[in-house]
Design a protein around this motif. Structure first.
Motif, PDB file in Angstrom:
ATOM      1  N   SER A  52       0.839  -1.211   0.000  1.00  0.00           N
ATOM      2  CA  SER A  52       0.000   0.000   0.000  1.00  0.00           C
ATOM      3  C   SER A  52       0.868   1.254   0.000  1.00  0.00           C
ATOM      4  N   LEU A  53       1.956   1.226   0.778  1.00  0.00           N
ATOM      5  CA  LEU A  53       2.868   2.364   0.818  1.00  0.00           C
ATOM      6  C   LEU A  53       3.506   2.581  -0.552  1.00  0.00           C
ATOM      7  N   LYS A  54       3.926   1.492  -1.171  1.00  0.00           N
ATOM      8  CA  LYS A  54       4.551   1.602  -2.488  1.00  0.00           C
ATOM      9  C   LYS A  54       3.555   2.179  -3.497  1.00  0.00           C
ATOM     10  N   LYS A  55       2.320   1.691  -3.479  1.00  0.00           N
ATOM     11  CA  LYS A  55       1.289   2.197  -4.397  1.00  0.00           C
ATOM     12  C   LYS A  55       1.037   3.686  -4.159  1.00  0.00           C
ATOM     13  N   LEU A  56       1.056   4.083  -2.878  1.00  0.00           N
ATOM     14  CA  LEU A  56       0.844   5.492  -2.553  1.00  0.00           C
ATOM     15  C   LEU A  56       1.955   6.353  -3.141  1.00  0.00           C
ATOM     16  N   LEU A  57       3.212   5.934  -2.961  1.00  0.00           N
ATOM     17  CA  LEU A  57       4.343   6.704  -3.474  1.00  0.00           C
ATOM     18  C   LEU A  57       4.319   6.778  -4.999  1.00  0.00           C
ATOM     19  N   VAL A  58       3.959   5.669  -5.639  1.00  0.00           N
ATOM     20  CA  VAL A  58       3.859   5.649  -7.101  1.00  0.00           C
ATOM     21  C   VAL A  58       2.747   6.596  -7.560  1.00  0.00           C
ATOM     22  N   TYR A 100      11.569  16.400  -7.271  1.00  0.00           N
ATOM     23  CA  TYR A 100      10.358  15.637  -6.950  1.00  0.00           C
ATOM     24  C   TYR A 100      10.424  14.207  -7.484  1.00  0.00           C
ATOM     25  N   TYR A 101      10.598  14.066  -8.787  1.00  0.00           N
ATOM     26  CA  TYR A 101      10.680  12.733  -9.382  1.00  0.00           C
ATOM     27  C   TYR A 101      11.874  11.956  -8.839  1.00  0.00           C
ATOM     28  N   SER A 102      13.008  12.632  -8.746  1.00  0.00           N
ATOM     29  CA  SER A 102      14.243  11.981  -8.299  1.00  0.00           C
ATOM     30  C   SER A 102      14.101  11.410  -6.883  1.00  0.00           C
ATOM     31  N   THR A 103      13.518  12.206  -5.988  1.00  0.00           N
ATOM     32  CA  THR A 103      13.352  11.762  -4.599  1.00  0.00           C
ATOM     33  C   THR A 103      12.394  10.585  -4.495  1.00  0.00           C
ATOM     34  N   LEU A 104      11.256  10.682  -5.158  1.00  0.00           N
ATOM     35  CA  LEU A 104      10.270   9.604  -5.090  1.00  0.00           C
ATOM     36  C   LEU A 104      10.772   8.338  -5.768  1.00  0.00           C
ATOM     37  N   ASP A 105      11.484   8.481  -6.873  1.00  0.00           N
ATOM     38  CA  ASP A 105      12.061   7.308  -7.538  1.00  0.00           C
ATOM     39  C   ASP A 105      13.054   6.603  -6.622  1.00  0.00           C
ATOM     40  N   HIS A 106      13.832   7.387  -5.894  1.00  0.00           N
ATOM     41  CA  HIS A 106      14.807   6.819  -4.947  1.00  0.00           C
ATOM     42  C   HIS A 106      14.091   6.056  -3.834  1.00  0.00           C
ATOM     43  N   MET A 107      13.011   6.622  -3.320  1.00  0.00           N
ATOM     44  CA  MET A 107      12.254   5.961  -2.249  1.00  0.00           C
ATOM     45  C   MET A 107      11.596   4.670  -2.737  1.00  0.00           C
ATOM     46  N   ILE A 108      10.979   4.734  -3.906  1.00  0.00           N
ATOM     47  CA  ILE A 108      10.309   3.561  -4.467  1.00  0.00           C
ATOM     48  C   ILE A 108      11.324   2.463  -4.754  1.00  0.00           C
ATOM     49  N   SER A 109      12.470   2.854  -5.290  1.00  0.00           N
ATOM     50  CA  SER A 109      13.539   1.897  -5.562  1.00  0.00           C
ATOM     51  C   SER A 109      14.023   1.247  -4.273  1.00  0.00           C
ATOM     52  N   GLY A 110      14.134   2.051  -3.203  1.00  0.00           N
ATOM     53  CA  GLY A 110      14.571   1.524  -1.913  1.00  0.00           C
ATOM     54  C   GLY A 110      13.609   0.485  -1.363  1.00  0.00           C
ATOM     55  N   ILE A 111      12.310   0.730  -1.520  1.00  0.00           N
ATOM     56  CA  ILE A 111      11.300  -0.234  -1.068  1.00  0.00           C
ATOM     57  C   ILE A 111      11.384  -1.511  -1.896  1.00  0.00           C
ATOM     58  N   ASN A 112      11.578  -1.361  -3.211  1.00  0.00           N
ATOM     59  CA  ASN A 112      11.684  -2.531  -4.087  1.00  0.00           C
ATOM     60  C   ASN A 112      12.876  -3.402  -3.740  1.00  0.00           C
ATOM     61  N   ILE A 113      13.975  -2.757  -3.362  1.00  0.00           N
ATOM     62  CA  ILE A 113      15.183  -3.506  -3.000  1.00  0.00           C
ATOM     63  C   ILE A 113      14.986  -4.218  -1.666  1.00  0.00           C
ATOM     64  N   ARG A 114      14.419  -3.502  -0.700  1.00  0.00           N
ATOM     65  CA  ARG A 114      14.263  -4.076   0.634  1.00  0.00           C
ATOM     66  C   ARG A 114      13.159  -5.125   0.688  1.00  0.00           C
ATOM     67  N   PHE A 115      12.104  -4.883  -0.069  1.00  0.00           N
ATOM     68  CA  PHE A 115      10.982  -5.829  -0.099  1.00  0.00           C
ATOM     69  C   PHE A 115      10.782  -6.288  -1.542  1.00  0.00           C
ATOM     70  N   ASN A 116      11.718  -7.111  -2.042  1.00  0.00           N
ATOM     71  CA  ASN A 116      11.623  -7.528  -3.438  1.00  0.00           C
ATOM     72  C   ASN A 116      10.412  -8.439  -3.653  1.00  0.00           C
ATOM     73  N   GLN A 117       9.958  -8.495  -4.899  1.00  0.00           N
ATOM     74  CA  GLN A 117       8.729  -9.197  -5.224  1.00  0.00           C
ATOM     75  C   GLN A 117       8.803 -10.692  -4.912  1.00  0.00           C
ATOM     76  N   GLU A 118       9.964 -11.278  -5.095  1.00  0.00           N
ATOM     77  CA  GLU A 118      10.123 -12.712  -4.817  1.00  0.00           C
ATOM     78  C   GLU A 118       9.847 -12.999  -3.338  1.00  0.00           C
ATOM     79  N   THR A 119      10.391 -12.155  -2.467  1.00  0.00           N
ATOM     80  CA  THR A 119      10.178 -12.336  -1.031  1.00  0.00           C
ATOM     81  C   THR A 119       8.711 -12.128  -0.671  1.00  0.00           C
ATOM     82  N   MET A 120       8.097 -11.116  -1.262  1.00  0.00           N
ATOM     83  CA  MET A 120       6.685 -10.829  -0.978  1.00  0.00           C
ATOM     84  C   MET A 120       5.796 -11.992  -1.407  1.00  0.00           C
TER      85      MET A 120
END
Length: 222
Positions: A126-132, A193-213
């Motif tokens: 949900s957090l990732k969807k919100l940031l996107v 704006y884009y740079s900061t949000l892209d960095h945050m979204i990327s960080g979530i993807n790395i920490r919570f990768n889809q395979e683990t989820m």
């Protein structure tokens, strides 16, 4: 933010000046926080405190600069005051406050002793969807930008003119795709704006990768 915290909270005398000004202006003082290098939640509290106390902090630093006999304190105060009264600082503050607040809420939920794995996965997604959504919604950026313009006018902060420079639409783009930013608004949107949000979204993807989820979801089924 850390410099502001160190400057005000690093001295009982300087903190007393901030408290005095808050009392004189009938402002409810929000405790300044140190910024953690690892926890986004702590950054949320730090930025929120500066945003809520912005007027009082400016007035306190100005009074400290005028009254101190210590040249190093005066120099640090002038540096912080100059930084706080820039368009870029105000924009970053107004942009990050709601974003980090959402991250803080997610962090609090994830630390609950009663939360299960599936719920944790849903909260993170949900957090990732919100940031996107925030990243891709034009109105969100426009609202922050206009609030920045208004706040700068209220505090007599200079709104800088755009410095023309070539920017690629993507890092790996060829020079033929490069273009000049057309306005300060576009520059802040793309470069900050884009740079900061892209960095945050990327960080979530790395920490919570889809395979683990997916693995966690599968385990919950069984």
């Amino acid at each position: 933010m850390q410099l502001i915290y160190n400057f005000i909270e690093g001295s009982c005398t300087r903190h007393a000046v901030l408290e005095k000004i808050a009392n004189l202006t009938n402002t409810k003082l929000k405790t300044l926080k140190s910024i953690s290098t690892t926890r986004w939640a702590c950054r949320s509290e730090a930025i929120s405190a500066v945003k809520e106390n912005y007027s009082s902090i400016l007035a306190a630093i100005e009074e400290i600069i005028d009254n101190t006999k210590q040249s190093d304190v005066r120099a640090k105060g002038k540096g912080i005051l100059h930084h706080m009264k820039t368009f870029e600082f105000v924009f970053a503050m107004l942009m990050l406050d709601p974003i980090l607040s959402s991250i803080l809420k997610t962090s609090v939920f994830l630390q609950s002793p009663n939360i299960n794995l599936l719920t944790a996965v849903e909260i993170v997604e949900s957090l990732k969807k919100l940031l996107v959504s925030v990243r891709n919604t034009e109105d969100d950026f426009t609202d922050i930008y206009h609030k920045t313009i208004q706040m700068c006018k209220n505090y007599d902060i200079e709104i800088p003119q755009l410095k023309k420079r070539k920017v690629s639409t993507k890092i790996d783009c060829l020079s033929s795709t490069q273009h000049y930013m057309s306005s300060k608004e576009e520059e802040m949107k793309v470069s900050v704006y884009y740079s900061t949000l892209d960095h945050m979204i990327s960080g979530i993807n790395i920490r919570f990768n889809q395979e683990t989820m997916n693995m966690i979801k599968a385990l919950e089924i069984y």
